[in-house]
Write a protein that holds these residues in place. Structure first.
Motif, PDB file in Angstrom:
ATOM      1  N   ASP A 405      75.027 -24.253  15.734  1.00 56.51           N
ATOM      2  CA  ASP A 405      74.930 -22.976  15.027  1.00 56.51           C
ATOM      3  C   ASP A 405      76.318 -22.364  14.792  1.00 56.51           C
ATOM      4  O   ASP A 405      76.512 -21.153  14.940  1.00 56.51           O
ATOM      5  CB  ASP A 405      74.048 -22.014  15.824  1.00 56.51           C
ATOM      6  CG  ASP A 405      73.497 -20.871  14.952  1.00 56.51           C
ATOM      7  OD1 ASP A 405      73.492 -21.037  13.714  1.00 56.51           O
ATOM      8  OD2 ASP A 405      73.102 -19.836  15.516  1.00 56.51           O
ATOM      9  N   GLY A 406      77.282 -23.237  14.485  1.00 57.89           N
ATOM     10  CA  GLY A 406      78.622 -22.779  14.152  1.00 57.89           C
ATOM     11  C   GLY A 406      79.490 -22.438  15.351  1.00 57.89           C
ATOM     12  O   GLY A 406      80.622 -21.957  15.184  1.00 57.89           O
ATOM     13  N   ARG A 407      79.017 -22.709  16.580  1.00 61.89           N
ATOM     14  CA  ARG A 407      79.790 -22.361  17.770  1.00 61.89           C
ATOM     15  C   ARG A 407      80.113 -23.633  18.568  1.00 61.89           C
ATOM     16  O   ARG A 407      79.310 -24.575  18.603  1.00 61.89           O
ATOM     17  CB  ARG A 407      79.017 -21.375  18.645  1.00 61.89           C
ATOM     18  CG  ARG A 407      78.479 -20.170  17.874  1.00 61.89           C
ATOM     19  CD  ARG A 407      77.983 -19.090  18.787  1.00 61.89           C
ATOM     20  NE  ARG A 407      79.107 -18.364  19.413  1.00 61.89           N
ATOM     21  CZ  ARG A 407      78.951 -17.295  20.205  1.00 61.89           C
ATOM     22  NH1 ARG A 407      77.725 -16.820  20.436  1.00 61.89           N
ATOM     23  NH2 ARG A 407      79.985 -16.685  20.725  1.00 61.89           N
ATOM     24  N   GLU A 408      81.272 -23.634  19.201  1.00 63.10           N
ATOM     25  CA  GLU A 408      81.695 -24.783  20.015  1.00 63.10           C
ATOM     26  C   GLU A 408      81.315 -24.543  21.473  1.00 63.10           C
ATOM     27  O   GLU A 408      81.611 -23.498  22.049  1.00 63.10           O
ATOM     28  CB  GLU A 408      83.204 -24.983  19.920  1.00 63.10           C
ATOM     29  CG  GLU A 408      83.694 -26.179  20.749  1.00 63.10           C
ATOM     30  CD  GLU A 408      85.207 -26.308  20.777  1.00 63.10           C
ATOM     31  OE1 GLU A 408      85.736 -27.227  20.124  1.00 63.10           O
ATOM     32  OE2 GLU A 408      85.850 -25.471  21.458  1.00 63.10           O
ATOM     33  N   ILE A 409      80.668 -25.550  22.059  1.00 62.38           N
ATOM     34  CA  ILE A 409      80.278 -25.484  23.475  1.00 62.38           C
ATOM     35  C   ILE A 409      80.971 -26.628  24.206  1.00 62.38           C
ATOM     36  O   ILE A 409      80.818 -27.800  23.836  1.00 62.38           O
ATOM     37  CB  ILE A 409      78.754 -25.600  23.661  1.00 62.38           C
ATOM     38  CG1 ILE A 409      78.019 -24.588  22.771  1.00 62.38           C
ATOM     39  CG2 ILE A 409      78.379 -25.400  25.125  1.00 62.38           C
ATOM     40  CD1 ILE A 409      76.502 -24.796  22.753  1.00 62.38           C
ATOM     41  N   VAL A 410      81.740 -26.289  25.236  1.00 65.41           N
ATOM     42  CA  VAL A 410      82.421 -27.290  26.057  1.00 65.41           C
ATOM     43  C   VAL A 410      81.823 -27.228  27.454  1.00 65.41           C
ATOM     44  O   VAL A 410      81.788 -26.153  28.078  1.00 65.41           O
ATOM     45  CB  VAL A 410      83.940 -27.036  26.115  1.00 65.41           C
ATOM     46  CG1 VAL A 410      84.616 -28.042  27.028  1.00 65.41           C
ATOM     47  CG2 VAL A 410      84.538 -27.101  24.717  1.00 65.41           C
ATOM     48  N   VAL A 411      81.354 -28.379  27.954  1.00 64.20           N
ATOM     49  CA  VAL A 411      80.759 -28.451  29.292  1.00 64.20           C
ATOM     50  C   VAL A 411      81.439 -29.583  30.048  1.00 64.20           C
ATOM     51  O   VAL A 411      81.388 -30.743  29.614  1.00 64.20           O
ATOM     52  CB  VAL A 411      79.241 -28.708  29.223  1.00 64.20           C
ATOM     53  CG1 VAL A 411      78.646 -28.742  30.636  1.00 64.20           C
ATOM     54  CG2 VAL A 411      78.548 -27.650  28.384  1.00 64.20           C
ATOM     55  N   GLY A 412      82.098 -29.238  31.172  1.00 64.13           N
ATOM     56  CA  GLY A 412      82.759 -30.301  31.906  1.00 64.13           C
ATOM     57  C   GLY A 412      83.622 -29.795  33.042  1.00 64.13           C
ATOM     58  O   GLY A 412      83.488 -28.653  33.503  1.00 64.13           O
ATOM     59  N   ASN A 413      84.575 -30.639  33.489  1.00 62.71           N
ATOM     60  CA  ASN A 413      85.426 -30.286  34.623  1.00 62.71           C
ATOM     61  C   ASN A 413      86.701 -29.575  34.157  1.00 62.71           C
ATOM     62  O   ASN A 413      86.921 -29.369  32.961  1.00 62.71           O
ATOM     63  CB  ASN A 413      85.764 -31.540  35.441  1.00 62.71           C
ATOM     64  CG  ASN A 413      86.380 -32.641  34.600  1.00 62.71           C
ATOM     65  OD1 ASN A 413      87.015 -32.374  33.568  1.00 62.71           O
ATOM     66  ND2 ASN A 413      86.217 -33.892  35.025  1.00 62.71           N
ATOM     67  N   ARG A 414      87.535 -29.226  35.132  1.00 58.65           N
ATOM     68  CA  ARG A 414      88.760 -28.492  34.815  1.00 58.65           C
ATOM     69  C   ARG A 414      89.689 -29.297  33.918  1.00 58.65           C
ATOM     70  O   ARG A 414      90.381 -28.735  33.062  1.00 58.65           O
ATOM     71  CB  ARG A 414      89.487 -28.097  36.103  1.00 58.65           C
ATOM     72  CG  ARG A 414      88.874 -26.905  36.801  1.00 58.65           C
ATOM     73  CD  ARG A 414      89.742 -26.451  37.969  1.00 58.65           C
ATOM     74  NE  ARG A 414      89.766 -27.461  39.031  1.00 58.65           N
ATOM     75  CZ  ARG A 414      88.867 -27.516  40.009  1.00 58.65           C
ATOM     76  NH1 ARG A 414      87.894 -26.632  40.053  1.00 58.65           N
ATOM     77  NH2 ARG A 414      88.941 -28.445  40.934  1.00 58.65           N
ATOM     78  N   ARG A 415      89.695 -30.619  34.083  1.00 61.48           N
ATOM     79  CA  ARG A 415      90.569 -31.451  33.272  1.00 61.48           C
ATOM     80  C   ARG A 415      90.226 -31.333  31.791  1.00 61.48           C
ATOM     81  O   ARG A 415      91.120 -31.258  30.931  1.00 61.48           O
ATOM     82  CB  ARG A 415      90.465 -32.923  33.717  1.00 61.48           C
ATOM     83  CG  ARG A 415      91.358 -33.878  32.922  1.00 61.48           C
ATOM     84  CD  ARG A 415      91.363 -35.270  33.535  1.00 61.48           C
ATOM     85  NE  ARG A 415      90.009 -35.771  33.704  1.00 61.48           N
ATOM     86  CZ  ARG A 415      89.591 -36.406  34.806  1.00 61.48           C
ATOM     87  NH1 ARG A 415      90.403 -36.577  35.821  1.00 61.48           N
ATOM     88  NH2 ARG A 415      88.362 -36.853  34.892  1.00 61.48           N
ATOM     89  N   LEU A 416      88.937 -31.293  31.482  1.00 60.43           N
ATOM     90  CA  LEU A 416      88.519 -31.167  30.093  1.00 60.43           C
ATOM     91  C   LEU A 416      88.975 -29.827  29.512  1.00 60.43           C
ATOM     92  O   LEU A 416      89.466 -29.759  28.374  1.00 60.43           O
ATOM     93  CB  LEU A 416      86.998 -31.303  29.986  1.00 60.43           C
ATOM     94  CG  LEU A 416      86.390 -31.134  28.587  1.00 60.43           C
ATOM     95  CD1 LEU A 416      86.954 -32.176  27.632  1.00 60.43           C
ATOM     96  CD2 LEU A 416      84.871 -31.227  28.639  1.00 60.43           C
ATOM     97  N   LEU A 417      88.828 -28.759  30.305  1.00 58.96           N
ATOM     98  CA  LEU A 417      89.253 -27.441  29.819  1.00 58.96           C
ATOM     99  C   LEU A 417      90.765 -27.382  29.646  1.00 58.96           C
ATOM    100  O   LEU A 417      91.273 -26.809  28.662  1.00 58.96           O
ATOM    101  CB  LEU A 417      88.779 -26.347  30.782  1.00 58.96           C
ATOM    102  CG  LEU A 417      87.376 -25.764  30.478  1.00 58.96           C
ATOM    103  CD1 LEU A 417      86.299 -26.837  30.541  1.00 58.96           C
ATOM    104  CD2 LEU A 417      87.055 -24.630  31.463  1.00 58.96           C
ATOM    105  N   ASP A 418      91.512 -27.975  30.571  1.00 59.60           N
ATOM    106  CA  ASP A 418      92.973 -28.000  30.451  1.00 59.60           C
ATOM    107  C   ASP A 418      93.409 -28.762  29.206  1.00 59.60           C
ATOM    108  O   ASP A 418      94.333 -28.342  28.495  1.00 59.60           O
ATOM    109  CB  ASP A 418      93.599 -28.636  31.694  1.00 59.60           C
ATOM    110  CG  ASP A 418      93.457 -27.767  32.931  1.00 59.60           C
ATOM    111  OD1 ASP A 418      93.205 -26.552  32.760  1.00 59.60           O
ATOM    112  OD2 ASP A 418      93.575 -28.310  34.054  1.00 59.60           O
TER     113      ASP A 418
END
Length: 634
Positions: A405-418
């Motif tokens: 729906d036009g939004r980005e969802i990131v689900v994961g560990n700290r490494r992915l966010l970094d």
């Protein structure tokens, strides 16, 4: 008449051995108690011919192929003894060798008894439901998708999934599990296992040769035929050793002019016990392992497993049950129920165990939004149907990135966010640390580049894990955990289990490099994983051990050693069996070498003669066989 011929073919070796023995005893008695020397000689020659015909036939083909085996040496010795008038010795050599060969084949068949037990486990018929009627047909003719009815006390004829009914099933023939396993609709069952209590119906997923049991049988057959490094080395040694014995006997005759000495050297110098000893040990061990639910790929891997001094464990699904559940959800600027829903949307297409836990948490949330396990979700989840993401991408070892729906969802560990330059608020970082210190896994959820929540996922430790690690330590084996989980959660589990060292936050290629590093340090490394996700590490390790391989074609085909059940205790038992097999092989080689040296010394000093030498030689062959068969009781 045909039945007599079939009986003779089936028992040919026993009948010829017995006949040769009776003639040998009769000829010896005739010569000892009567003056009929010629009659005695004829009977003894007939005894040698009857007992030695099959031996001489094989010797003929050995010579045609320019190889020298033990049967060639025995044939030469018997013919030579008859040529010089030593009829008693000729008959004795042939009878003793024939008797030894018969006993050897009998005991070798017993070493394969575990495989025969597996073969007997598969029932011949199955009752299928066709057009509303129960019809009994050959089990091999059941088609995939058909429903099979299994009554109490019956062996299950096919692989499949239970669709109706409940029961306890004895899975020991396939997985080695000692206790019956409860089965209900949706659970998997295997051909050859035994239904103990109630009746149930099974929808077939594999029948005939395409069952887990049949794949195990094929793998065991292949493993028992494959040569170990020790067997290959001894075969190469025998290629040069046997002609050397022939040369030695010729030199002895040239020097002493004593044909009996030369013939005796031919017989007692045969490397029979040396050649037969290692295969008996290997075959016995592979059969025993299969009976206990451990599939060895071959003698090479069995021998190498006996040298293991370091075991590397994956965490999830190996040291833990792999049955992950959501322990708690915390939102930061968002309701926990919304956080869980965002995560579920992103993970819907994922096959990872954490994704399954998150989706299951949404399904189990009640109309107040409360998780049955922890109560960590507040706010109702009115609609538990999860939408499909518009875009979905897996980041191996880190998590998933999805768009909806036009939004980005990131689900994961700290490494992915970094990696995506998403900062983690102090409150979220502190909450994650708190949950990780409990041994849980913290999964971060970010929406449009901002962290909105943390999901704590729990994976229960296997009850047997601490005991297994302790047993490995008692055997002098180091242990290490290689996991993609975070450092704190990994160390919490390692401390509880007793693991020596931990390497956390590893990608699959990092695990592979760690295995390589341990090997370069001189360790013989076993890697224990699920057989699929840890494939690179399993392939790199000296011995790859796949957990819970029952019903998994990939694990059975690719692992060096496959544990058919999810039972960690089988690891320690398999390594213990491998070490025992390695020493058993050394013992057999030692028995064979000492016997040959003793006999050669006895012959050259005139203390050992032809018949006595053959008797001791055959006794050494039986000794190594019986020693190898001790592994059947491991």
């Amino acid at each position: 008449m045909s039945s007599i011929r079939q009986f003779y073919r089936r028992h040919r070796k026993a009948l010829t051995t017995a006949t040769s023995g009776v003639l040998y005893a009769g000829g010896w008695t005739l010569g000892y108690v009567t003056p009929f020397d010629t009659a005695s000689a004829v009977v003894l020659v007939v005894a040698a011919v009857v007992g030695g015909f099959d031996i001489a036939k094989i010797a003929y083909y050995e010579l045609r192929s320019l190889t020298l085996g033990i049967k060639t040496l025995v044939t030469l010795a018997a013919v030579g003894a008859i040529a010089i008038g030593a009829y008693w010795e000729a008959a004795a050599v042939v009878f003793l060798f024939s008797l030894g060969s018969y006993l050897e084949s009998r005991t070798m068949r017993k070493t394969r008894s575990a495989l025969e037990e597996l073969l007997e486990m598969t029932p011949d018929t199955a009752v299928v439901v066709r057009d509303g009627e129960h019809i009994e047909i050959p089990a091999r003719d059941v088609e995939v998708g058909e429903v099979v009815v299994v009554k109490p006390g019956e062996k299950i004829p096919v692989d499949g999934d239970v669709v109706d009914g409940e029961s306890a099933v004895d899975q020991a023939p396939v997985t080695g599990e000692s206790a019956p396993v409860h089965k209900s609709p949706g659970d998997e069952v295997y051909a050859g296992t035994i239904n103990q209590e109630g009746a149930f119906e099974v929808r077939t997923t594999g029948a005939g040769s395409d069952t887990t049991l049949q794949r195990i049988i094929r793998r065991v057959e292949e493993a028992q035929e494959a040569q170990s490094p020790t067997e290959s080395l001894i075969d190469r040694f025998a290629t040069y050793y046997t002609p050397a014995i022939v040369a030695l006997s010729l030199v002895a005759f040239a020097v002493t002019r004593d044909p009996m000495l030369s013939l005796t050297l031919l017989v007692i110098g045969c490397p029979g016990a040396l050649v037969i000893g290692p295969p008996v040990s290997i075959v016995s061990a592979i059969g025993t392992a299969a009976r206990n639910g451990v599939l060895m790929k071959g003698g090479e891997h069995l021998e190498r497993a006996g040298k293991i001094d370091l075991v590397a464990f994956d965490k999830t699904g190996t040291l833990t049950t792999g049955e992950t559940t959501v322990a708690a959800v915390e939102g930061f600027g968002h309701e926990p129920a919304s956080v869980l829903r965002y995560a579920a949307t992103a993970e819907k297409r994922s096959e990872h165990h954490l994704a399954a836990a998150i989706l299951a948490a949404v399904e189990s949330a009640d109309d107040t939004g409360t998780l049955a396990a922890d109560g960590g979700v507040s706010g109702a989840i009115a609609d538990t149907s999860i939408p499909e993401p518009d875009e979905f991408d897996v980041v191996p070892g880190s998590g998933v990135v999805a768009h909806h729906d036009g939004r980005e969802i990131v689900v994961g560990n700290r490494r992915l966010l970094d990696d995506r330059d998403i900062s983690i608020p102090d409150a979220a970082a502190e909450y994650a640390r708190t949950r990780e210190d409990r041994g849980e896994t913290a999964v971060h959820v970010a929406l449009d580049g901002a962290v909105v929540g943390v999901i704590a996922v729990r994976d229960e430790l296997r009850e047997a894990a601490p005991d297994v690690v302790e047993r490995l330590h008692d055997a002098g084996i180091q242990t290490v955990m290689l996991t993609g989980d975070n450092e704190r959660a990994a160390r919490a589990v390692a401390e509880e289990v007793g693991i020596d060292d931990v390497r956390a936050a590893l990608l699959p290629e990092d695990k592979q490099r760690a295995i390589t590093e341990y090997r370069e340090r001189g360790h013989v490394v076993a890697m224990v994983g699920d057989g699929i996700n840890d494939a690179p590490s399993l392939a790199t390790a000296d011995v790859g051990i796949a957990m819970g391989a029952a019903g998994t074609d990939t694990a059975i085909e690719t692992a060096d050693m496959a544990l058919m059940a999810d039972d960690l205790r089988q690891i320690a038992e398999a390594i213990s069996l491998s070490k025992a097999t390695r020493w058993n092989v050394y013992e057999n080689v030692g028995i064979a070498i000492v016997t040959v040296v003793f006999l050669l010394a006895g012959v050259l000093t005139s203390y050992v003669h032809l018949a006595a030498g053959m008797l001791v030689h055959e006794a050494s062959v039986l000794a190594v066989i019986l020693n190898g068969m001790r592994l059947l009781r491991q």
